[in-house]
Design a protein around this motif. Structure first.
Motif, PDB file in Angstrom:
ATOM      1  N   GLY A 130       0.724  -1.460   0.026  1.00  0.00           N
ATOM      2  CA  GLY A 130       0.021  -0.057   0.168  1.00  0.00           C
ATOM      3  C   GLY A 130       0.661   1.295   0.033  1.00  0.00           C
ATOM      4  O   GLY A 130       1.738   1.552   0.774  1.00  0.00           O
ATOM      5  N   VAL A 172       0.131   5.308   0.514  1.00  0.00           N
ATOM      6  CA  VAL A 172      -0.462   6.260   1.112  1.00  0.00           C
ATOM      7  C   VAL A 172       0.186   7.625   1.191  1.00  0.00           C
ATOM      8  O   VAL A 172       1.323   7.876   1.355  1.00  0.00           O
ATOM      9  CB  VAL A 172      -0.962   5.857   2.519  1.00  0.00           C
ATOM     10  CG1 VAL A 172       0.021   5.918   3.579  1.00  0.00           C
ATOM     11  CG2 VAL A 172      -2.188   7.025   3.034  1.00  0.00           C
ATOM     12  N   LYS A 215     -11.361  -6.345  -2.115  1.00  0.00           N
ATOM     13  CA  LYS A 215     -10.548  -6.865  -1.408  1.00  0.00           C
ATOM     14  C   LYS A 215     -10.300  -8.310  -1.328  1.00  0.00           C
ATOM     15  O   LYS A 215      -9.362  -8.836  -1.620  1.00  0.00           O
ATOM     16  CB  LYS A 215     -10.813  -6.200   0.169  1.00  0.00           C
ATOM     17  CG  LYS A 215     -10.625  -4.754   0.252  1.00  0.00           C
ATOM     18  CD  LYS A 215     -10.938  -4.285   1.592  1.00  0.00           C
ATOM     19  CE  LYS A 215     -10.774  -2.997   2.028  1.00  0.00           C
ATOM     20  NZ  LYS A 215     -11.300  -2.631   3.232  1.00  0.00           N
ATOM     21  N   ILE A 254      -1.618  -0.964  -4.102  1.00  0.00           N
ATOM     22  CA  ILE A 254      -2.564  -0.043  -4.057  1.00  0.00           C
ATOM     23  C   ILE A 254      -2.241   1.282  -3.486  1.00  0.00           C
ATOM     24  O   ILE A 254      -1.419   1.394  -2.409  1.00  0.00           O
ATOM     25  CB  ILE A 254      -3.568  -0.756  -3.159  1.00  0.00           C
ATOM     26  CG1 ILE A 254      -4.030  -2.245  -3.866  1.00  0.00           C
ATOM     27  CG2 ILE A 254      -4.794  -0.104  -2.777  1.00  0.00           C
ATOM     28  CD1 ILE A 254      -4.796  -3.058  -2.762  1.00  0.00           C
ATOM     29  N   THR A 255      -2.975   2.321  -4.102  1.00  0.00           N
ATOM     30  CA  THR A 255      -2.650   3.503  -3.589  1.00  0.00           C
ATOM     31  C   THR A 255      -3.916   4.095  -2.916  1.00  0.00           C
ATOM     32  O   THR A 255      -5.029   3.670  -3.259  1.00  0.00           O
ATOM     33  CB  THR A 255      -2.165   4.442  -4.711  1.00  0.00           C
ATOM     34  OG1 THR A 255      -3.358   5.068  -5.283  1.00  0.00           O
ATOM     35  CG2 THR A 255      -1.234   4.092  -5.369  1.00  0.00           C
ATOM     36  N   SER A 256      -3.844   4.896  -1.843  1.00  0.00           N
ATOM     37  CA  SER A 256      -4.948   5.509  -1.232  1.00  0.00           C
ATOM     38  C   SER A 256      -4.768   6.787  -0.666  1.00  0.00           C
ATOM     39  O   SER A 256      -3.488   6.955  -0.312  1.00  0.00           O
ATOM     40  CB  SER A 256      -5.837   4.399  -0.471  1.00  0.00           C
ATOM     41  OG  SER A 256      -6.823   5.166   0.231  1.00  0.00           O
ATOM     42  N   LEU A 294      -6.584   0.859   3.786  1.00  0.00           N
ATOM     43  CA  LEU A 294      -5.553  -0.245   3.584  1.00  0.00           C
ATOM     44  C   LEU A 294      -5.099  -0.798   4.706  1.00  0.00           C
ATOM     45  O   LEU A 294      -4.352  -1.869   4.535  1.00  0.00           O
ATOM     46  CB  LEU A 294      -4.217   0.634   3.013  1.00  0.00           C
ATOM     47  CG  LEU A 294      -4.246   1.425   1.717  1.00  0.00           C
ATOM     48  CD1 LEU A 294      -2.948   2.223   1.576  1.00  0.00           C
ATOM     49  CD2 LEU A 294      -4.761   0.660   0.593  1.00  0.00           C
ATOM     50  N   THR A 340      -5.958  -4.675   4.377  1.00  0.00           N
ATOM     51  CA  THR A 340      -5.871  -4.950   3.015  1.00  0.00           C
ATOM     52  C   THR A 340      -4.265  -5.402   2.698  1.00  0.00           C
ATOM     53  O   THR A 340      -4.145  -6.473   2.251  1.00  0.00           O
ATOM     54  CB  THR A 340      -6.301  -3.916   1.971  1.00  0.00           C
ATOM     55  OG1 THR A 340      -7.659  -3.570   2.449  1.00  0.00           O
ATOM     56  CG2 THR A 340      -6.147  -4.542   0.630  1.00  0.00           C
ATOM     57  N   CYS A 341      -3.269  -4.505   3.236  1.00  0.00           N
ATOM     58  CA  CYS A 341      -2.060  -4.529   2.740  1.00  0.00           C
ATOM     59  C   CYS A 341      -1.095  -5.560   3.636  1.00  0.00           C
ATOM     60  O   CYS A 341      -1.489  -5.459   4.965  1.00  0.00           O
ATOM     61  CB  CYS A 341      -1.392  -3.262   2.401  1.00  0.00           C
ATOM     62  SG  CYS A 341      -2.321  -2.201   1.482  1.00  0.00           S
ATOM     63  N   LEU A 394       3.267  -1.289   4.053  1.00  0.00           N
ATOM     64  CA  LEU A 394       2.591  -0.047   3.730  1.00  0.00           C
ATOM     65  C   LEU A 394       3.638   1.178   3.731  1.00  0.00           C
ATOM     66  O   LEU A 394       4.747   0.857   4.540  1.00  0.00           O
ATOM     67  CB  LEU A 394       1.551   0.340   4.863  1.00  0.00           C
ATOM     68  CG  LEU A 394       0.716   1.759   4.737  1.00  0.00           C
ATOM     69  CD1 LEU A 394      -0.328   1.289   3.388  1.00  0.00           C
ATOM     70  CD2 LEU A 394      -0.182   1.773   5.634  1.00  0.00           C
TER      71      LEU A 394
END
Length: 299
Positions: free
Chosen positions: A31, A33, A166, A182-184, A190, A193-194, A197
């Protein structure tokens, strides 16, 4: 493995990435962020081979990505700003994908379309924002790539669809050793999910960690004693933040939780409680320890 070494990318007078370094292992969900302009989308385009870095190198499995068709066959990138062929349906887009990717599976496409409850013959222009995001995700997953990149994956999705997306990403990583990035803007999205990170700020990664280790190495302690005391009573424990009100102290500690509990129990406290932190709280304290104001980075 994806490896970025001393990567710098500039657009006119704007520096999107500045001497960025990062290694992403195979078979994980990674992830990214960061705030707007932090460089997340630029990084995804670089590791997709859309951009060539101004300085530094981007390699996947030891090979450069830019202008490398063999590596790009293993990559699917779902951008934040989705694009479909004019007046296309999902079925037409599936044929388009299959012409590019030898690994595209119509069987999986049909299964996923049914699971998500979308009409593969409907014009994509009639889809809502969330439905278009689902369609792009289905097409990407049906390609069965080795590397999956999602920019703002959950944008526009309701809670049920977020969980479904997911789940299918988890399954790809677990069953095929896919590497998903994945970006957010949201740590909460996240958190569950990740595997790893990274926090991107002003074109560079300022913090990166395995999520499980990160969350278990920091914890909140609430403790009280009958006699008067101060912070010095806890010498030997690494404390990131300390507050005391009367006989009750609350502090954030880093280290082995059970060892810390045993140490504190030996001091005969009236009250002792060790509490887990949310991922956002962990990042706040880690950033403050590094001299960054976390709220200024993500706000």
């Amino acid at each position: 493995m994806i490896h970025a070494k001393n990567v710098t990318m500039k657009f006119d007078r704007f520096t999107a990435l500045n001497n960025m370094n990062c290694s992403i292992p195979d078979g994980c969900i990674y992830g990214l962020v960061g705030s707007n302009g932090a460089g997340k989308s630029t990084f995804l385009r670089l590791i997709s081979g859309v951009y060539r870095p101004l300085e530094g190198t981007i390699t996947i499995d030891g090979q450069p990505v830019y202008e490398n068709p063999e590596i790009k066959k293993q990559i699917v990138y779902v951008p934040d700003d989705l694009y479909f062929l004019p007046q296309a349906s999902m079925k037409r887009m599936a044929k388009f994908y299959s012409a590019i990717y030898e690994t595209f599976s119509f069987e999986r496409f049909e299964n996923l379309t049914s699971t998500f409850g979308l009409d593969p013959n409907a014009n994509l222009n009639t889809f809502s924002k969330g439905m278009r995001r689902q369609a792009a995700t289905i097409l990407a997953l049906a390609t069965s790539p080795k590397y999956l990149y999602f920019d703002e994956t959950f944008d526009g999705l309701d809670p049920v669809m977020r969980n479904l997306v997911k789940t299918v990403i988890y399954n790809d990583v677990a069953e095929r050793q896919t590497t998903a990035i994945i970006t957010s803007h949201s740590l909460r999205e996240l958190e569950d999910t990740c595997d790893q990170l990274a926090l991107l700020h002003k074109g560079g990664i300022i913090f990166e960690s395995d999520i499980q280790n990160l969350k278990t190495s920091l914890f909140k302690v609430q403790i009280a004693f009958q006699d008067s005391y101060d912070r010095s009573r806890f010498d030997g424990i690494e404390i990131l933040d300390y507050k005391q009100k009367g006989s009750v102290a609350t502090f954030i500690a880093r280290g082995d939780r059970e060892r810390c509990r045993e140490t504190l129990q030996a001091t005969d406290p009236l009250l002792l409680d060790l509490l887990p932190l949310s991922l956002e709280e962990v990042f706040i304290y880690e950033m403050e320890a590094l001299g960054y104001a976390f709220k200024d980075i993500l706000m």
